[in-house]
Design a protein around this motif. Structure first.
Motif, mmCIF file in Angstrom:
data_model
loop_
_atom_site.group_PDB
_atom_site.id
_atom_site.type_symbol
_atom_site.label_atom_id
_atom_site.label_comp_id
_atom_site.label_asym_id
_atom_site.label_seq_id
_atom_site.Cartn_x
_atom_site.Cartn_y
_atom_site.Cartn_z
ATOM 1 N N THR A 184 42.479 18.167 45.265
ATOM 2 C CA THR A 184 43.456 17.417 46.062
ATOM 3 C C THR A 184 43.293 15.916 45.896
ATOM 4 O OG1 THR A 184 43.476 19.209 47.694
ATOM 5 C CG2 THR A 184 44.324 17.063 48.402
ATOM 6 N N GLU A 185 42.031 15.475 45.771
ATOM 7 C CA GLU A 185 41.767 14.039 45.638
ATOM 8 C C GLU A 185 41.830 13.554 44.192
ATOM 9 O OE1 GLU A 185 40.046 15.724 49.253
ATOM 10 O OE2 GLU A 185 39.576 16.140 47.152
ATOM 11 N N GLY A 186 42.070 14.469 43.247
ATOM 12 C CA GLY A 186 42.274 14.062 41.870
ATOM 13 C C GLY A 186 41.095 14.236 40.939
ATOM 14 N N ALA A 187 40.034 14.909 41.362
ATOM 15 C CA ALA A 187 38.901 15.171 40.477
ATOM 16 C C ALA A 187 39.224 16.328 39.539
ATOM 17 C CB ALA A 187 37.652 15.498 41.296
ATOM 18 N N LEU A 188 38.759 16.236 38.295
ATOM 19 C CA LEU A 188 38.854 17.335 37.342
ATOM 20 C C LEU A 188 37.610 18.199 37.503
ATOM 21 C CD1 LEU A 188 40.096 18.754 34.823
ATOM 22 C CD2 LEU A 188 38.759 17.138 33.435
ATOM 23 N N ARG A 189 37.812 19.494 37.724
ATOM 24 C CA ARG A 189 36.695 20.396 38.006
ATOM 25 C C ARG A 189 36.772 21.627 37.113
ATOM 26 N NH1 ARG A 189 34.586 22.478 43.953
ATOM 27 N NH2 ARG A 189 33.233 24.144 43.184
ATOM 28 N N ARG A 190 35.594 22.071 36.670
ATOM 29 C CA ARG A 190 35.535 23.245 35.818
ATOM 30 C C ARG A 190 34.344 24.110 36.167
ATOM 31 N NH1 ARG A 190 33.211 23.687 29.710
ATOM 32 N NH2 ARG A 190 33.353 25.957 29.633
ATOM 33 N N GLU A 191 34.539 25.415 36.287
ATOM 34 C CA GLU A 191 33.418 26.343 36.453
ATOM 35 C C GLU A 191 32.590 26.378 35.176
ATOM 36 O OE1 GLU A 191 34.422 30.267 37.624
ATOM 37 O OE2 GLU A 191 34.864 29.722 39.696
ATOM 38 N N LYS B 16 26.668 23.239 42.864
ATOM 39 C CA LYS B 16 25.959 24.509 42.914
ATOM 40 C C LYS B 16 26.615 25.465 43.905
ATOM 41 C CE LYS B 16 21.514 24.278 43.257
ATOM 42 N NZ LYS B 16 20.193 23.855 43.778
ATOM 43 N N THR B 17 26.214 26.719 43.807
ATOM 44 C CA THR B 17 26.597 27.721 44.795
ATOM 45 C C THR B 17 25.343 28.127 45.570
ATOM 46 O OG1 THR B 17 26.281 29.504 43.198
ATOM 47 C CG2 THR B 17 28.503 28.603 43.409
ATOM 48 N N PRO B 18 25.489 28.658 46.788
ATOM 49 C CA PRO B 18 24.309 29.040 47.573
ATOM 50 C C PRO B 18 23.475 30.103 46.862
ATOM 51 C CG PRO B 18 26.275 28.988 48.949
ATOM 52 C CD PRO B 18 26.738 28.864 47.532
ATOM 53 N N PHE B 19 22.217 30.189 47.260
ATOM 54 C CA PHE B 19 21.324 31.204 46.716
ATOM 55 C C PHE B 19 21.480 32.519 47.466
ATOM 56 C CE2 PHE B 19 19.075 27.288 45.536
ATOM 57 C CZ PHE B 19 18.914 27.516 44.180
ATOM 58 N N THR B 20 21.270 33.616 46.754
ATOM 59 C CA THR B 20 21.142 34.916 47.402
ATOM 60 C C THR B 20 19.742 35.009 48.008
ATOM 61 O OG1 THR B 20 20.176 36.034 45.486
ATOM 62 C CG2 THR B 20 22.594 35.877 45.571
ATOM 63 N N PRO B 21 19.452 36.037 48.814
ATOM 64 C CA PRO B 21 18.099 36.175 49.354
ATOM 65 C C PRO B 21 17.012 36.259 48.292
ATOM 66 C CG PRO B 21 19.613 37.560 50.581
ATOM 67 C CD PRO B 21 20.378 37.018 49.410
ATOM 68 N N ASP B 22 17.390 36.660 47.068
ATOM 69 C CA ASP B 22 16.412 36.764 45.987
ATOM 70 C C ASP B 22 16.410 35.530 45.084
ATOM 71 O OD1 ASP B 22 15.408 39.439 46.535
ATOM 72 O OD2 ASP B 22 17.415 40.107 45.989
ATOM 73 N N HIS B 23 17.061 34.464 45.544
ATOM 74 C CA HIS B 23 17.030 33.176 44.850
ATOM 75 C C HIS B 23 17.756 33.177 43.509
ATOM 76 C CE1 HIS B 23 14.397 31.729 47.977
ATOM 77 N NE2 HIS B 23 13.621 32.773 47.779
ATOM 78 N N PHE B 24 18.797 33.973 43.427
ATOM 79 C CA PHE B 24 19.732 33.851 42.325
ATOM 80 C C PHE B 24 20.937 33.039 42.810
ATOM 81 C CE2 PHE B 24 17.595 37.910 41.149
ATOM 82 C CZ PHE B 24 17.104 37.498 39.922
ATOM 83 N N ALA B 25 21.744 32.559 41.875
ATOM 84 C CA ALA B 25 22.970 31.872 42.247
ATOM 85 C C ALA B 25 24.022 32.891 42.658
ATOM 86 C CB ALA B 25 23.474 31.031 41.076
ATOM 87 N N SER B 26 24.687 32.634 43.775
ATOM 88 C CA SER B 26 25.658 33.595 44.293
ATOM 89 C C SER B 26 26.994 33.539 43.563
ATOM 90 C CB SER B 26 25.892 33.357 45.784
ATOM 91 O OG SER B 26 26.363 32.039 46.012
ATOM 92 N N GLY B 27 27.190 32.521 42.736
ATOM 93 C CA GLY B 27 28.429 32.411 41.978
ATOM 94 C C GLY B 27 28.269 31.375 40.888
ATOM 95 N N PHE B 28 29.359 31.097 40.176
ATOM 96 C CA PHE B 28 29.318 30.122 39.103
ATOM 97 C C PHE B 28 29.354 28.708 39.669
ATOM 98 C CE2 PHE B 28 30.831 33.745 36.572
ATOM 99 C CZ PHE B 28 29.947 33.642 35.502
ATOM 100 N N GLY B 29 28.401 27.874 39.244
ATOM 101 C CA GLY B 29 28.447 26.464 39.562
ATOM 102 C C GLY B 29 29.473 25.757 38.703
ATOM 103 N N SER B 30 29.721 24.495 39.032
ATOM 104 C CA SER B 30 30.798 23.748 38.381
ATOM 105 C C SER B 30 30.331 22.357 37.976
ATOM 106 C CB SER B 30 32.000 23.607 39.333
ATOM 107 O OG SER B 30 32.445 24.848 39.824
ATOM 108 N N ILE B 31 31.156 21.722 37.176
ATOM 109 C CA ILE B 31 31.003 20.316 36.833
ATOM 110 C C ILE B 31 32.329 19.641 37.154
ATOM 111 C CG2 ILE B 31 31.596 20.824 34.436
ATOM 112 C CD1 ILE B 31 29.337 17.928 35.558
#
Length: 367
Positions: free
Chosen positions: A46-53, A346-361
Motif C-alpha cells: 500500500t505504501e509503495g514498497a516492492l516485496r517478494r517472497e 521473517k515469519t514466526p518460528f514454530t515450536p520446533d524453531h523452524f520458519a512457519s512460512g516463506f520470508g521475504s525481501i
C-alpha cells in the motif's frame, strides 16, 4: 551495517543460537519441505514498497559493488533441509540471479568494500565462513572451540568487516559473550575478546576513534580499542534498568550512537560517544534494526512486533513515514547510492524453531 546487525534473542536463543540443532518438526503446517515455485509472488504494498517472497529463514543482506548485486543469507529453516543458501538478487527487481549452496545454515552476513568476498556466520554450527564471489565457493572455514561458562557452544551471529584493518569481527552469543578477531585475508583468528557481557548482539565500527562498539544483553555498550582489542569502557545508558541492547547506528558528525532495544526498554537510546551518557530516549517504541543516513538526516528502524518499518527524522525524532511489512521485518540495508532501503522479513518460528512460512525481501525507494 554496520552491515548487518540484526538480532532477535528471546524466540530461539536456547536452540538456534547455542549450537543445538532443532528437533524434527511435528507442526502440521511443516510436515515436509515445500517445493519452491519457479516464479515467486511479488507485490507492491500500500505504501509503495516492492516485496517478494524468498525463503524459509531469511536473515541479513549485503550489497556487492563488484557484482552490482544484493546477497541474502538464508538458514533454510524447514524440516529435512540440510545446509543453507545465499541468494543473489537484482537490486532493482529483486529477481534471483544466482544461488550459493552452503553446507551449513547462514545467519549473519558481511562483505569487503569491493564486494569480492562474503563473510558468513553459521550459528548452529558454531562457525564462520569466507566465500569467494568469483567462484561461489567457500574458501575458508573457522570452527570456534570456546565454550560459555555453562559448557554450551557459542552461537556466532553478528559479523562485521573493518576495511581500515582488513579485520572481521564475529560476536558470540553466550554467557559471558565473546568477540573473535579474524584476519580477513588469511582467515585465521588473531585473538578473541572475552567477558563481553551476556550475549553479544550488535557490532559497529568507528574508524575515526579506532573503536569497535558492541551491544549486549546486560544493557551495555562496550567500547573496544581496535588496536589493542581490549574493552576500554562499558557504558550502561539505561543505568540499572534491565535492557537487552541490540543493534547500533553511528552519527559521526553529531557524536551520537543509537542503540535499539526490542524487548525490555522497547525504545531507541541516543548516547553521546564522547561521554557514554544518555542523550535521549526516542519516542519510537520497540525497535530491532537501525541505520542512520546523514544525507537525509534520517534514521531507519524495523519494528518486529508491529510489522512496520519507520523513517524517522534524526533531529526531531518524529516519524516521517511508515511501511507495513508484516509479519516480522528484520534487517535493514541501504543501497550504495542511498536511494533505496532493503528489508528482510521473517515469519514466526514454530515450536520446533523452524520458519512457519516463506520470508521475504522488500525494496523501499526513498523520497
Amino acid at each position: 551495517m554496520s552491515a548487518l546487525h540484526t538480532f532477535v534473542i528471546p524466540a530461539f536463543i536456547a536452540a538456534i543460537l547455542t549450537g543445538h540443532a532443532p528437533a524434527h518438526a511435528q507442526d502440521p503446517g511443516l510436515q515436509s519441505p515445500e517445493v519452491r515455485p519457479a516464479v515467486q509472488p511479488y507485490e507492491i504494498t500500500t505504501e509503495g514498497a516492492l516485496r517478494r517472497e524468498l525463503a524459509r529463514g531469511v536473515y541479513q543482506a549485503v550489497y556487492s559493488n563488484t557484482k552490482k548485486s544484493l546477497y541474502i543469507a538464508s538458514a533454510e529453516l524447514a524440516p529435512d533441509v540440510n545446509g543453507g543458501l545465499i541468494y543473489r538478487l537484482d537490486p532493482s527487481t529483486l529477481a534471483t540471479t544466482g544461488l550459493i549452496h552452503t553446507d551449513e545454515k547462514n545467519f549473519g552476513l558481511a562483505t569487503d568494500p569491493d564486494g569480492d568476498t562474503l563473510f558468513v556466520t553459521h550459528s548452529l554450527a558454531g562457525a564462520a565462513s569466507k566465500i569467494d564471489l568469483a567462484s561461489g565457493k567457500v574458501v575458508g572455514r573457522i570452527e570456534f572451540e570456546e565454550r560459555s561458562a555453562d559448557g554450551s557452544a557459542y552461537g556466532p551471529r553478528e559479523i562485521l568487516h573493518d576495511a581500515a584493518t582488513d579485520t572481521v569481527y564475529v560476536g558470540g552469543v553466550g554467557d559471558p559473550g565473546r568477540i573473535w578477531v579474524i584476519d580477513a585475508r588469511d582467515w585465521v583468528v588473531r585473538t578473541s575478546i572475552p567477558d563481553a557481557g551476556k550475549w553479544v548482539t550488535g557490532l559497529l565500527s568507528d574508524p575515526r576513534r579506532n573503536r569497535l562498539y558492541a551491544a549486549n544483553g546486560d544493557g551495555e555498550v562496550l567500547v573496544i580499542d581496535t588496536r589493542s582489542h581490549t574493552i576500554q569502557q562499558r557504558w550502561k545508558p539505561a543505568g540499572q534498568e534491565p535492557a537487552l541492547l541490540l543493534n547500533l547506528a553511528l552519527d559521526e558528525s553529531g557524536d551520537r550512537l543509537f542503540v535499539t532495544d526490542h524487548s525490555k526498554l522497547k525504545t531507541v537510546l541516543a548516547v553521546d560517544t564522547r561521554t557514554g551518557k544518555l542523550i535521549n530516549r526516542l519516542p519510537v517504541g520497540e525497535s530491532l534494526d537501525i541505520l542512520y543516513q546523514p544525507g537525509r538526516n534520517a534514521l531507519y528502524l524495523s519494528h518486529r512486533d508491529r510489522g512496520m518499518v519507520s523513517i524517522v527524522d534524526a533531529t526531531s525524532f518524529q516519524v516521517r513515514k511508515q511501511y507495513r511489512l508484516p509479519p516480522n521485518p528484520n534487517s535493514l540495508l541501504l543501497s550504495p547510492e542511498g536511494d533505496a532501503l532493503f528489508v528482510t522479513i521473517k515469519t514466526p518460528f514454530t515450536p520446533d524453531h523452524f520458519a512457519s512460512g516463506f520470508g521475504s525481501i522488500a525494496r523501499i525507494d526513498l523520497p
